[in-house]
Design an enzyme around this catalytic site. Sequence first.
Site, short mmCIF file in Angstrom:
data_model
loop_
_atom_site.label_atom_id
_atom_site.label_comp_id
_atom_site.label_asym_id
_atom_site.label_seq_id
_atom_site.Cartn_x
_atom_site.Cartn_y
_atom_site.Cartn_z
N GLU A 49 34.83 16.50 -12.10
CA GLU A 49 34.91 15.77 -10.84
C GLU A 49 36.03 14.74 -10.74
O GLU A 49 35.80 13.55 -10.59
CB GLU A 49 33.57 15.07 -10.57
CG GLU A 49 33.03 14.24 -11.72
CD GLU A 49 31.75 13.50 -11.34
OE1 GLU A 49 31.76 12.82 -10.30
OE2 GLU A 49 30.76 13.60 -12.08
N ASP A 65 28.91 13.51 -1.75
CA ASP A 65 28.48 13.73 -3.13
C ASP A 65 26.97 13.80 -3.07
O ASP A 65 26.29 12.80 -2.84
CB ASP A 65 28.96 12.56 -4.00
CG ASP A 65 28.65 12.76 -5.48
OD1 ASP A 65 27.82 13.64 -5.81
OD2 ASP A 65 29.23 12.03 -6.31
N TYR A 115 41.45 7.89 -4.86
CA TYR A 115 40.91 6.99 -3.82
C TYR A 115 41.95 5.94 -3.51
O TYR A 115 42.32 5.16 -4.39
CB TYR A 115 39.62 6.32 -4.32
CG TYR A 115 38.67 7.30 -4.99
CD1 TYR A 115 37.69 7.96 -4.26
CD2 TYR A 115 38.81 7.59 -6.35
CE1 TYR A 115 36.85 8.88 -4.87
CE2 TYR A 115 37.98 8.51 -6.97
CZ TYR A 115 37.00 9.16 -6.23
OH TYR A 115 36.18 10.07 -6.85
N HIS A 143 37.44 6.65 -12.43
CA HIS A 143 36.25 7.10 -13.18
C HIS A 143 36.63 8.25 -14.09
O HIS A 143 37.75 8.74 -14.06
CB HIS A 143 35.13 7.50 -12.21
CG HIS A 143 35.52 8.57 -11.22
ND1 HIS A 143 35.64 9.90 -11.56
CD2 HIS A 143 35.83 8.48 -9.90
CE1 HIS A 143 35.98 10.59 -10.48
NE2 HIS A 143 36.12 9.75 -9.46
N ASP A 192 0.80 -1.23 0.00
CA ASP A 192 0.00 0.00 0.00
C ASP A 192 0.83 1.28 0.00
O ASP A 192 0.34 2.36 0.35
CB ASP A 192 -0.96 0.04 1.21
CG ASP A 192 -2.09 -0.95 1.06
OD1 ASP A 192 -2.30 -1.43 -0.06
OD2 ASP A 192 -2.76 -1.25 2.07
N ARG A 231 37.17 13.42 -3.74
CA ARG A 231 36.62 13.86 -5.03
C ARG A 231 36.16 15.29 -4.85
O ARG A 231 35.66 15.65 -3.78
CB ARG A 231 35.44 12.96 -5.45
CG ARG A 231 34.75 13.38 -6.73
CD ARG A 231 33.91 12.26 -7.37
NE ARG A 231 32.72 11.87 -6.63
CZ ARG A 231 32.59 10.75 -5.94
NH1 ARG A 231 33.59 9.87 -5.91
NH2 ARG A 231 31.48 10.48 -5.28
N ASP A 290 24.88 18.59 -8.92
CA ASP A 290 25.78 17.48 -8.58
C ASP A 290 27.10 18.03 -8.05
O ASP A 290 27.96 18.44 -8.82
CB ASP A 290 25.99 16.63 -9.86
CG ASP A 290 26.72 15.34 -9.61
OD1 ASP A 290 27.01 15.02 -8.44
OD2 ASP A 290 27.03 14.64 -10.59
N HIS A 334 30.41 14.25 -16.70
CA HIS A 334 29.28 13.73 -17.48
C HIS A 334 28.35 14.89 -17.74
O HIS A 334 28.37 15.90 -17.02
CB HIS A 334 28.56 12.61 -16.71
CG HIS A 334 28.22 12.96 -15.29
ND1 HIS A 334 27.13 13.72 -14.95
CD2 HIS A 334 28.86 12.70 -14.11
CE1 HIS A 334 27.10 13.88 -13.63
NE2 HIS A 334 28.14 13.29 -13.09
N GLU A 364 33.89 18.05 -6.98
CA GLU A 364 33.00 18.10 -8.15
C GLU A 364 32.22 19.40 -8.22
O GLU A 364 31.58 19.81 -7.24
CB GLU A 364 32.00 16.92 -8.09
CG GLU A 364 30.95 16.95 -9.17
CD GLU A 364 30.08 15.70 -9.20
OE1 GLU A 364 29.86 15.09 -8.13
OE2 GLU A 364 29.61 15.34 -10.30
N HIS A 424 23.09 11.94 -14.72
CA HIS A 424 23.94 11.53 -15.84
C HIS A 424 23.09 11.78 -17.07
O HIS A 424 22.32 10.93 -17.50
CB HIS A 424 24.34 10.06 -15.72
CG HIS A 424 25.27 9.81 -14.57
ND1 HIS A 424 25.63 8.56 -14.13
CD2 HIS A 424 25.93 10.67 -13.74
CE1 HIS A 424 26.45 8.67 -13.10
NE2 HIS A 424 26.64 9.94 -12.83
N HIS A 463 30.23 4.97 -5.09
CA HIS A 463 28.79 5.22 -4.92
C HIS A 463 28.29 4.63 -3.60
O HIS A 463 27.25 4.00 -3.53
CB HIS A 463 27.99 4.69 -6.12
CG HIS A 463 28.17 5.52 -7.35
ND1 HIS A 463 27.79 5.11 -8.60
CD2 HIS A 463 28.70 6.76 -7.52
CE1 HIS A 463 28.08 6.07 -9.48
NE2 HIS A 463 28.63 7.08 -8.84
N1 GLY Z 1 26.68 11.74 -8.19
C1 GLY Z 1 27.06 10.83 -9.17
C2 GLY Z 1 28.15 11.38 -9.96
O1 GLY Z 1 28.85 12.25 -9.51
O2 GLY Z 1 28.32 11.02 -11.09
MN MN Z 2 28.35 13.58 -7.94
MN MN Z 3 28.78 13.67 -11.13
#
Ligand code: GLY
Ligand code: MN
Ligand code: MN
Length: 434
Positions: A380, A256, A384, A346, A35, A402, A267, A350, A404, A357, A239
């Site tokens: 970003e 983040d 790490y 990474h 529900d 990081r 972001d 993006h 960003e 994204h 993540h």
């Molecule tokens: N928050 C996900 C990224 O930075 O791509």
């Molecule tokens: Mn991010």
């Molecule tokens: Mn990002």
Amino acid sequence: MKKTEFKRRRRNLLSELGDGIAIVTTNPHHHRNRDTQFPFRPDSDFYYLTGFAEPEAVAVLIPGREEGGFVLFCRPKDPLRETWDGRRAGVTGACENYGADQAFDIADLDIRMPELLKGSQRIHYSIGKQPEFDTRVMSWVNELRAQSRAGVQSPSEFITLDHLLHEHRLFKSAAELDAMRTGGKITAAAHVRAMQTCQPGMMEYQLEAEMQHEFIRNGGRWPAYNFIIGGGANSCILHYGENDQKLRSGDMVLIDAGVEYDYYASDITRTFPVNGRFTEQQRILYNLVLDSQYAAIAAVKPGNHWDQPHEAAQKVIIEGLLELGIIEGTLEQQLESGDFKRFFMHRTGHWLGMDVHDVGDYKIDDQWRQLEVGMVTTVEPGIYIAAGADGVDKKWWDIGIRIEDDAVVTHDGCEIITADVPKTIEEIEALMSS
Ligand code: GLY
Ligand code: MN
Ligand code: MN
């Protein structure tokens, strides 16, 4: 967003459909548990074209149609259901408030669609996202095919809508940039609040609560993606999402998080010491990531291609890690072997827009595409170093950093729309000690 903005978007798409027709569905409403439903979020393509945020809706765009090119199927008015579940625009509201040229009950979709498809050569539709709906689209086409001897012309081609529409979404209008600037300011305020309230002994989710408070009080009801708030070892999980551990003095915390404001994502990542003072090792790695981010930001400008900011960040990070003895060899050897990706695994950015994204091609004809005015990208880079990292001195372990920001490509470079949250060591330490 004004109604004229959605109208302009539909007009742009309609002008490119030729003798095709576009069908755009919204998201299904997801069940959470008995529900209870997850909050509904319309599909970004659908909302981009309609501004219509109710579930159970389908938009059809038909160029050159006498009655007008925008047909919206939606839930009808229903006083009983509206008493339980909330207001509905209904078919009259769809025309009056959302600019539909015609609107029909969503329950009549199978009856009405074959007629609407008649005479179109092509169907632009994102096949594969909702398999049940794919089957229905095919059944409408089959119904028309069965009438071919009676001279009925059925569409002979299926083509994804993504290419056309996502190219539009990639370039942000003035109204979209306004929404994204507001989102950037709200998100920055939330990161500042997290820095100001952080204390050793707090739980990661308590910082999440501080940020949610700042988002919601400023009109951003939902985050654009799940909060990532990781202290110490957790900062090395890209993540990380549990956000349920205690923050310890001597560790850094990586946050983040970004608000969704008027359906646009923000972001931002910041990494700062839990107790407000960087240690020697944290300071060295932090400044390396910051330098790489400055280098990447300098490469976000028209005429540069998509990968240039990433290449700039990579170069700074590789040279820095070589100098610290964390990796070995030369810049060229590292680029060749990719060994440095153990610590920077990474990409540097993006596209950003209605989806965090966001949509839009990164390559055209197998070449990185050029950056152009009105595109929005994140910048970003990160480093790490998880505990146990092969051949790395223990003093560097459990540091994940990081940084960003969100950048709008402008005529002479880029505009950072998330600049209101500090990122130099001096600024962060000053803020956290005040
Ligand atoms: N928050 C996900 C990224 O930075 O791509
Ligand atoms: Mn991010
Ligand atoms: Mn990002």
